[in-house]
Design an enzyme around this catalytic site. Structure first.
Site, PDB file in Angstrom:
ATOM      1  N   TYR A 124       0.836  -1.199   0.000  1.00  9.56           N
ATOM      2  CA  TYR A 124       0.000   0.000   0.000  1.00  9.56           C
ATOM      3  C   TYR A 124       0.873   1.252   0.000  1.00  9.56           C
ATOM      4  O   TYR A 124       1.747   1.406   0.855  1.00  9.56           O
ATOM      5  CB  TYR A 124      -0.931   0.035   1.220  1.00  9.56           C
ATOM      6  N   GLN A 186     -10.891   0.758   1.038  1.00  7.64           N
ATOM      7  CA  GLN A 186     -11.354  -0.115  -0.035  1.00  7.64           C
ATOM      8  C   GLN A 186     -10.211  -0.925  -0.640  1.00  7.64           C
ATOM      9  O   GLN A 186     -10.402  -2.076  -1.050  1.00  7.64           O
ATOM     10  CB  GLN A 186     -12.135   0.668  -1.099  1.00  7.64           C
ATOM     11  N   ASN A 209      -2.859   6.464   6.329  1.00  9.44           N
ATOM     12  CA  ASN A 209      -3.497   7.269   7.367  1.00  9.44           C
ATOM     13  C   ASN A 209      -4.210   6.360   8.369  1.00  9.44           C
ATOM     14  O   ASN A 209      -4.125   5.138   8.284  1.00  9.44           O
ATOM     15  CB  ASN A 209      -4.475   8.267   6.736  1.00  9.44           C
ATOM     16  N   SER A 233       4.956   9.188  12.550  1.00  9.38           N
ATOM     17  CA  SER A 233       6.409   9.042  12.518  1.00  9.38           C
ATOM     18  C   SER A 233       7.071   9.778  13.689  1.00  9.38           C
ATOM     19  O   SER A 233       6.500  10.720  14.232  1.00  9.38           O
ATOM     20  CB  SER A 233       6.924   9.571  11.185  1.00  9.38           C
ATOM     21  N   GLN A 255      11.903  15.647  10.748  1.00  9.53           N
ATOM     22  CA  GLN A 255      10.852  14.794  11.286  1.00  9.53           C
ATOM     23  C   GLN A 255       9.560  15.578  11.453  1.00  9.53           C
ATOM     24  O   GLN A 255       8.474  15.091  11.140  1.00  9.53           O
ATOM     25  CB  GLN A 255      11.305  14.233  12.637  1.00  9.53           C
ATOM     26  N   HIS A 258       6.732  16.105   8.748  1.00  5.06           N
ATOM     27  CA  HIS A 258       5.788  15.052   8.342  1.00  5.06           C
ATOM     28  C   HIS A 258       4.357  15.409   8.708  1.00  5.06           C
ATOM     29  O   HIS A 258       3.419  14.965   8.054  1.00  5.06           O
ATOM     30  CB  HIS A 258       6.152  13.712   8.989  1.00  5.06           C
ATOM     31  N   GLU A 322      11.139   5.179  16.813  1.00  3.81           N
ATOM     32  CA  GLU A 322      11.207   4.651  15.447  1.00  3.81           C
ATOM     33  C   GLU A 322      12.578   4.957  14.843  1.00  3.81           C
ATOM     34  O   GLU A 322      13.275   4.074  14.390  1.00  3.81           O
ATOM     35  CB  GLU A 322      10.094   5.303  14.599  1.00  3.81           C
ATOM     36  N   HIS A 323      12.938   6.229  14.849  1.00  7.48           N
ATOM     37  CA  HIS A 323      14.264   6.662  14.381  1.00  7.48           C
ATOM     38  C   HIS A 323      15.070   7.151  15.579  1.00  7.48           C
ATOM     39  O   HIS A 323      14.561   7.923  16.387  1.00  7.48           O
ATOM     40  CB  HIS A 323      14.147   7.814  13.392  1.00  7.48           C
ATOM     41  N   ASP A 356      15.852   7.368   5.062  1.00  6.94           N
ATOM     42  CA  ASP A 356      14.543   7.485   4.415  1.00  6.94           C
ATOM     43  C   ASP A 356      14.632   7.182   2.928  1.00  6.94           C
ATOM     44  O   ASP A 356      13.663   6.746   2.323  1.00  6.94           O
ATOM     45  CB  ASP A 356      13.992   8.913   4.582  1.00  6.94           C
ATOM     46  N   GLU A 410       0.746 -36.346  28.750  1.00 10.48           N
ATOM     47  CA  GLU A 410      -0.223 -35.338  28.310  1.00 10.48           C
ATOM     48  C   GLU A 410      -1.574 -35.958  27.967  1.00 10.48           C
ATOM     49  O   GLU A 410      -2.482 -35.262  27.477  1.00 10.48           O
ATOM     50  CB  GLU A 410       0.324 -34.552  27.108  1.00 10.48           C
ATOM     51  N   HIS A 415      -0.975 -40.096  19.954  1.00 12.63           N
ATOM     52  CA  HIS A 415       0.367 -39.545  19.698  1.00 12.63           C
ATOM     53  C   HIS A 415       1.418 -40.583  20.071  1.00 12.63           C
ATOM     54  O   HIS A 415       2.408 -40.779  19.371  1.00 12.63           O
ATOM     55  CB  HIS A 415       0.600 -38.275  20.522  1.00 12.63           C
TER      56      HIS A 415
END
Lengths: 426, 426
Positions: A124, A186, A209, A233, A255, A258, A322-323, A356, A410, A415
């Protein structure tokens, strides 16, 4: 910017809190769209594309002609840059290939592990004002190295029913099988159930998003795997007195641009450095085109003064950025000690934007503290490991009794019997 | 048993369909319990333990005394078997350790990947009639090898407020930090939010009934990772004329005894083998203690005759079995060609129960076709990979222009500036 000096440990949790996201309101909408697309396929997909993207398409799949035209339209300079980035990303992800692991755990009992590519995947790529073609590189390149067979890319069309030339160019360059002009909930629903146009896939990758994020979460309910949950981010810079305030400020701003919900943190053992960075941020902010957006994030940013490196490291691991940029004299201390981070940038000449785009590492990384449990996207994200075992007659004689005793304990007699029935012939 | 001869490809999807699980009804209950435990902690946990397990506990954590007593109570024979299994599981999972991967993608641009243990994890072990201590080995052993710091085990108490000696013994043997006598939804919710007794963890592992499965799914909404979604256990055996019908029947039954919803499939290129297996199953079924349970699963089982090996392999990859036994002359064809399976058992003397207990491979595996996208539990399930990069001045001169061009094309000027501001000093 908020300067916090020597916060007590029992305040860390509050200090490091991310803004909470409200998933529940969105969930109902996402579920309704999923149901509709599950029942009505392309008809429903078309309806939502009209509603959300404001365009009515008769054909969702990008044609060969469109791809050729896009390739023509991208400037030679940008093409060269993209190819350079591709080469570095390819090198680093190819180096992540693993070989078969084989071991005889006992005489006659051989176990091995092999990896296989996930056969059908969906990527995506968000739409919006800027074409984020770099994410195409970050997802399609390792997918191709892994050997994924069907690589489907979904991205929303603009009001003219088109997608950015750069995305089409990057997609064909990196071996994407099919580019589909569908975005949002969708697209994720389509990849989950399959429609006449969108193939059903086994795993979905990529940012988006909050609607896309919730849709990916819902997709897992239907057995589709996802790369990781996503959030806004974020960047944490650890800088001591040896850092360059001008550089640090530029990283914090990269940063912040963003969006207003971006997280920007500076941790430092030096008060003068914090003051210098604060000044530099104000100075650089004034000349940025995305000033308004960056300003909001910068206002919420935190500059945290800590006593020493040990305390800094604990705080950073608690935050799990994250970074993570390290601009300190004692780089090794942080490189060795960091356990929770997505990607780490070491030294004064390693801006986050290098990762990046072009250093070779992946930029699809765990946000929101998820690096405590999740890896960033890497070659293994496109593969699964399978185990094998082969036992000889001698091997079963060696191991059989153990299996029988454990199965019996068990209460699983069939088995046990699967071993006994073989042992009687040996 | 249902014998299906030469099914057409367009019937495969229907033929290989698993029974659908109804998650939605359960979800409401799970969400309510999650909310309650998030708000009220141990008080709520205690309430649900009373409701679901029929016992009121004043202390949830297993004491050192309980663990010592349990260790005394387990027979020396079973201890030896467990230790043997542990040794094999340890060997195979230790062999899965990976080293740092480092590469210079361009002169002056060094990227590397390192793995770190997930610091806080939760293991869920189901209760019920039989103590599934083998799952303790399968989860705690790789966790310890990975270096996880806090390993918390949750398992439901019986009506006397006790848990099985075997589980306590295995837990202490494999380095579990804390054993908590809490099960079901309340355990998963506790591990997700943390309570006075249950520590909040970053990732939850282990099998469970449908309530536990849905609870794990809901946990991911709160940012906790899980090993994989779970479904009823399943086995597919591929056997040709060289297979031993008696052995094959015993394997099918060992799967069937797990419960009425277990999935049992035999695929074969030989009609006589299918007939022989059918007879053998009936014969062996009669003497099984868990006959009633196994019978139901066997009634729903499918014996599928196919034309040749190529068709068999396609069908098996389409089904994506959790356990896959290969009893054919041409073993290599299937070993090389299988892309979707959890764990593979090769040859007439490799019963599935070997992998359940003691060969060394892990038995926590993707069911329900999830092996199309998920790995079984392995050493990497307890770690995450982090990337690092360090760029020298020379490196930034080499790569800087590429970053600037790409950032500009994506409309991210502060990203570009973080490079430009450094380049001006070089």
């Amino acid at each position: 910017m908020n300067i916090i000096e020597n916060p007590k440990r029992d305040c860390w949790a509050e200090l490091l809190k991310r803004p909470t996201q409200t998933v529940n309101d969105i969930e109902k909408t996402v579920n309704e769209i999923f149901d509709d697309i599950n029942r009505n396929g392309d008809v429903a997909v078309s309806k939502y594309t009209h509603i959300f993207d404001g365009v009515q398409l008769t054909r969702f799949t990008a044609s060969e002609e469109e791809i050729n035209q896009a390739t023509q339209a991208v400037s030679p300079e940008l093409k060269k840059a993209i190819q350079q980035a591709k080469s570095n990303i390819e090198k680093f992800h190819t180096a992540q290939k693993t070989t078969k692991i084989e071991i005889e755990t006992q005489e006659g009992v051989t176990c091995w592990q092999e990896k296989r590519a996930i056969q059908k995947i969906g990527l995506y790529i968000p739409g919006g004002t800027a074409p984020l073609f770099s994410t195409v590189l970050m997802l399609a390149i390792p997918a191709q190295i892994a050997g994924c067979k069907d690589i489907v890319l979904c991205t929303p069309p603009n009001k003219e029913g088109k997608i950015a030339n750069e995305i089409l160019y990057a997609a064909q360059l990196c071996g994407v099988s099919k580019v589909i002009k569908i975005g949002g909930i969708q697209a994720i629903a389509g990849l989950t159930f399959g429609t006449e146009t969108i193939p059903k896939v086994y795993k979905i990758y990529g940012p988006g998003n909050q609607f896309v994020t919730v849709a990916k979460q819902i997709a897992t309910k239907y057995g589709v795997a996802i790369d990781m949950p996503a959030g806004p981010s974020e960047l944490l810079v650890m800088a001591d007195v040896t850092a360059n305030a001008e550089y640090v400020a530029s990283d914090l701003l990269s940063q912040a641009e963003h969006g207003a919900d971006s997280q920007v943190l500076l941790v430092s053992t030096s008060k003068p450095l914090i003051t210098a960075v604060e000044k530099e941020v104000e100075k650089q902010l004034k000349v940025l085109p995305r000033q308004a957006m960056a300003k909001k994030a910068i206002e919420n940013s935190k500059l945290i003064l800590v006593k020493n490196d040990a305390e800094a490291l604990d705080l950073i691991n608690e935050y799990a950025p994250e970074h993570f940029i390290i601009c300190t004299e004692n780089e090794a201390f942080y490189c060795n000690g960091i356990v929770n981070a997505g990607s780490v940038f070491v030294g004064n000449f390693t801006p986050e934007s290098a990762g990046d785009y072009a250093s070779g590492t992946n930029h699809t990384l765990p946000t929101n503290g998820f690096s405590k449990a999740y890896s960033g996207v890497n070659l293994d994200s496109f593969m699964k490991s399978m185990t094998f075992q082969k036992i000889t007659k001698k091997g079963l004689l060696n191991i059989g009794k153990t299996i029988e005793i454990m199965a019996e304990a068990e209460g699983l007699h069939a088995h046990k019997n699967a071993v006994s029935i073989r042992l009687k012939d040996l």
